[in-house]
Design a protein around this motif. Sequence first.
Motif: not given
Length: 175
Positions: A168-169, A153-154, A160-163, A5-9
Motif C-alpha cells: 500500500p502507498t 482485462v479484469l 493491480l489490486i494485489l499490488l 487506483t486506490t483499493y476501494r476504487n
Amino acid sequence: MLQLTTYRNLQVFLVIMAVIGMSFALFFLQRYLGLTPCPLCIFQRVGLITMGGFALTAALFNPKSKAMRLILWLGSLAGIGWAAVVAARQVWIQHLPADQVPSCGPGLDYWLDTLPILQVFKEVFTGSGECAVVDWTFMGMSIAEQALILSSVLLVVHALILLRIVRPTVHNRLA
C-alpha cells in the motif's frame, strides 16, 4: 486529489464492470436479440457474478486488514479466473473444425436435474454443439471472444489490486 487506483476504487470498478457485463448479457443479448445462453455462457456469468459479489463486499466494507483484503481478493479472482477459463474453452470450441465440434447435448437444466454435479461440470466442459455456435459478433469477435477479452482485462485489474494489498502507498493507508 482523488487517486483512481486506490483499493476501494479498483473494487468499485470491478463492480461496475460486473453490472455492465451482466446487463449486456441479460438485456441486450437475451432480451433484445433473443439469444439463449449456452451452458458455457451461463458458467461465465456465474464467474462474473462471483467476482462482482466479492468486489462489492470489498468496496462496501473497505476492510483495513490485509488478511481480509486478500480473502476477498481471492474470491473475486477465483470468480473472474473461472470466467476466463470457461471463455477460453468456448473460444477453443468455436474454432474447432466443423467435423470435430461436439454434438449438441440435452441442455444444462436437464444435466442439473439428472446428473451429479461433478458429471455436470464434465459435460459442460466437454462442450456441446450449441457452445460452438456464433450467433452474434461485434467487430468480428464472437461473444465468447469478447468475454475472454473482458475477463483478461479484469484479471489485470486484480493484479493491480494485489499490488495495493501487499504494497500500500501512503495515500492508500490514509484512504
